[in-house]
Design an enzyme around this catalytic site. Sequence first.
Site, mmCIF file in Angstrom:
data_model
loop_
_atom_site.group_PDB
_atom_site.id
_atom_site.type_symbol
_atom_site.label_atom_id
_atom_site.label_comp_id
_atom_site.label_asym_id
_atom_site.label_seq_id
_atom_site.Cartn_x
_atom_site.Cartn_y
_atom_site.Cartn_z
ATOM 1 N N GLY A 51 0.839 -1.107 0.085
ATOM 2 C CA GLY A 51 -0.087 0.036 -0.006
ATOM 3 C C GLY A 51 0.797 1.224 -0.021
ATOM 4 O O GLY A 51 0.252 2.185 -0.594
ATOM 5 N N LEU A 57 -5.806 5.184 -4.904
ATOM 6 C CA LEU A 57 -6.161 5.573 -3.406
ATOM 7 C C LEU A 57 -6.629 4.359 -2.561
ATOM 8 O O LEU A 57 -7.583 3.802 -2.962
ATOM 9 C CB LEU A 57 -6.929 6.828 -3.738
ATOM 10 C CG LEU A 57 -7.206 7.471 -2.248
ATOM 11 C CD1 LEU A 57 -6.193 8.460 -1.533
ATOM 12 C CD2 LEU A 57 -8.383 8.465 -2.529
ATOM 13 N N HIS A 58 -5.806 4.469 -1.611
ATOM 14 C CA HIS A 58 -6.188 3.361 -0.438
ATOM 15 C C HIS A 58 -6.009 3.934 0.914
ATOM 16 O O HIS A 58 -4.954 4.506 1.263
ATOM 17 C CB HIS A 58 -5.463 2.058 -0.592
ATOM 18 C CG HIS A 58 -4.158 2.174 -0.983
ATOM 19 N ND1 HIS A 58 -3.306 2.510 -2.216
ATOM 20 C CD2 HIS A 58 -3.017 1.621 0.048
ATOM 21 C CE1 HIS A 58 -2.028 2.429 -1.955
ATOM 22 N NE2 HIS A 58 -1.752 1.971 -0.524
ATOM 23 N N LEU A 59 -7.028 3.293 1.738
ATOM 24 C CA LEU A 59 -6.814 3.740 3.002
ATOM 25 C C LEU A 59 -6.500 2.604 3.854
ATOM 26 O O LEU A 59 -6.957 1.265 3.624
ATOM 27 C CB LEU A 59 -8.376 4.389 3.477
ATOM 28 C CG LEU A 59 -8.448 4.295 4.958
ATOM 29 C CD1 LEU A 59 -7.883 5.796 5.507
ATOM 30 C CD2 LEU A 59 -9.917 4.447 5.519
#
Length: 754
Positions: free
Chosen positions: A494, A650-652
């Site tokens: 990530g 986009l990653h949380l």
Amino acid sequence: MNTDSEETSEGEGQRKALVVILVGAPGSGKSTFCENVMRSSSRPWVRICQDSIGNGKTGTKSQCLTSAVSALKDRKSVFIDRCNLDREQRADFVKLGGPQVDMHAVVLDLPAKLCISRSVKRTGHEGNLQGGKAAAVVNRMLQKKELPKLSEGFSRITFCQNDSDVEAALNTYSALGPLDTLPSGCFGQKNPDSKVQLGIMKFLKKVEAPTNAGAVVNSSQDSTSTQITREKEPCGKGPENVSSSSGYVGKETKEGEDLAVGLVSGTVSLNDVPTLAFPSISTSDFQFNHDRASDIIVEKVEEFVNKIGNGRLVLVDLSNGSKILSLVRAKAAHKKIDSNKFLTFVGDITRLYSEGGLRCNVIANAANWRLKPGGGGVNAAIFSAAGPALEVATKERAGSLLPGNAVVVPLPATSPLFSREGITHVIHVLGPNMNPQRPNCLNSDYNKGCKVLREAYSSLFEGFVSIVKTQENSPKGSIKNLGLESSESQDHFGGGPRNHFPNSGQKIKRESFYESERNKKCKGFQDELGADVTNSRVGKETLNNNKAWGAWAQALYHIAMDPERYKNDVIEISDDVVVLNDLYPKAQRHLLVLARPEGLDHLADVRKEHLQLIKTMHAMGLKWAEKFLCEDASLVFRLGYHSDPSMRQLHLHVISQDFNSKHLKNKKHWNSFTTAFFRDSVDVIEEISNNGKATLKDDDSLLSMELRCHRCRSAHPNIPRLKSHISNCQAPFPATLLQNDRLVLASSKAGINP
């Protein structure tokens, strides 16, 4: 000269000189454009060509700059006739502009097929870039092409994408009188956001066919060519002498032995298809009869050519005069083997892409039985070029090899062959020995020798078939499909140092890419933004927005775009987000929440219009954190983004703060989640709501900070000592984390310092 002087004095304060930088691949017509304008224009022009500036011979960029300055002092306008295909190569010439000098660019962005055709056909070229060798050179140059922008310092850019565009530009510049000027701006660009034109070979369906089927197209066909052409500067046009870096048994490539495209027939397409490049087995050091060896090569190629799916086989030799290549070409042509599936190539097998423009993801090594470096020939060259990583990876697969057998070795990403040439696998193969000076000599027993050589090629091609099938059966965009492999130590998902793909059974080495990607970002940045930009924060944001993603970094993007194909990997899908576990979690619980809209590669892309999506991602992360807290109330979670992630889309991160994981192994792992590099989701939401964007903390130094406990902030010398400490640390979390709901904990712990 007198006329020019009189003109100058008469219009001294009015005439502005022009510098026109021609931008285009070899064969795009730059020289012809200059000559046609100069022939019909009433404006005084000087053409500066690097191929002929040294008294009719190839010169240097410095000589071109000196000549340009001299011409401008004489109040003449200047054509810079070099390829100028990237910003760095243009930069020094752009600096010639000023109050009395307009800076223009004319971009001859013509179809690749047209450029290659012109380059191959032409003779007597100033820089000797002609004939067969031109194909590989132009292909390599176009892959690095950067179209010019006004922000580099140009006042006008004219884009020409076909003959009518070129004709219009010719008329425009030919009509310029001594005192005339042209409007500023970009003209003729059909799609400013289009991707850089792919390599010439991808478009090339047919190179000028050799006279006879089976002939090689290479530089030996050029009567005037005696040098290898290799463009160290993509924008320079002149050839340079280059020697083979691996040099089989230390042999340097000599004049006339050009690294060039070789074909079985007149057709070839060098797109990114699975490709095995292999040398002739046993015909060099093992002294196997060439005629018999060529029979077996063609026999086995014919047997396997329809088993390799969309793959292809390439027989490689270092020498233009190779007897084995000549025999194989003739016999393959006689058998009418598909030339899109099998071709021959002249070049160094360890530099097929960087020096020849040929993409091969698998290469074969004519190994010794010990599977060790040394001995000479191809074996020594491949082990040397691949570095220690190949020997280590080989040991993990096999300790020795019997004649007639092959072993497939995935090449670690730490190997220079992986990063420079794109090689993902090496297949070691051992053939029969007919050399009495070598072990296990068959003493001219060709009945046994031919049997063993057939087995060797069968083993080699079967190994390649297995690689092709693995790639075809893997989801497009997955790590397995990319052919990447690593050891247990290669992990992270990530952002920060490393990345993973769920349930692929593969891991990617990230460390070797991490620093290089960051370093490559900054080059030419000030020119891109313009001289007025002084705020370093703006600079970093611009760099992030323009970040180039390697093929290995696309896995999350493919999941987000088509999650149904990855149902076994994802744990929840909605219209806006996808949720999945990190395959190599850095804590007991570690999830990723991916945004699904295209165009949001990372946090730097997020603006106020994306606020609702960011809130949705946060809500989804909270939902899963609360689910885990119901199962284990002792956990504490933090939700956030990496400032500069290494995976596209986009990653949380939703990560528990125990950091109890065998996959947390180094300083970058730790600091990417415990320093300001990690931006809390609640802060990101607030900043986007108030300012329209998030603040990025992407300073490289954050990832190299000393190891400190995330609770008590005590320092520790290494990861084992840190892990030992945090497993027992009961200190409260820092006050900043206890504010604004940055930590998520069980309701029973609310209001209590965990």
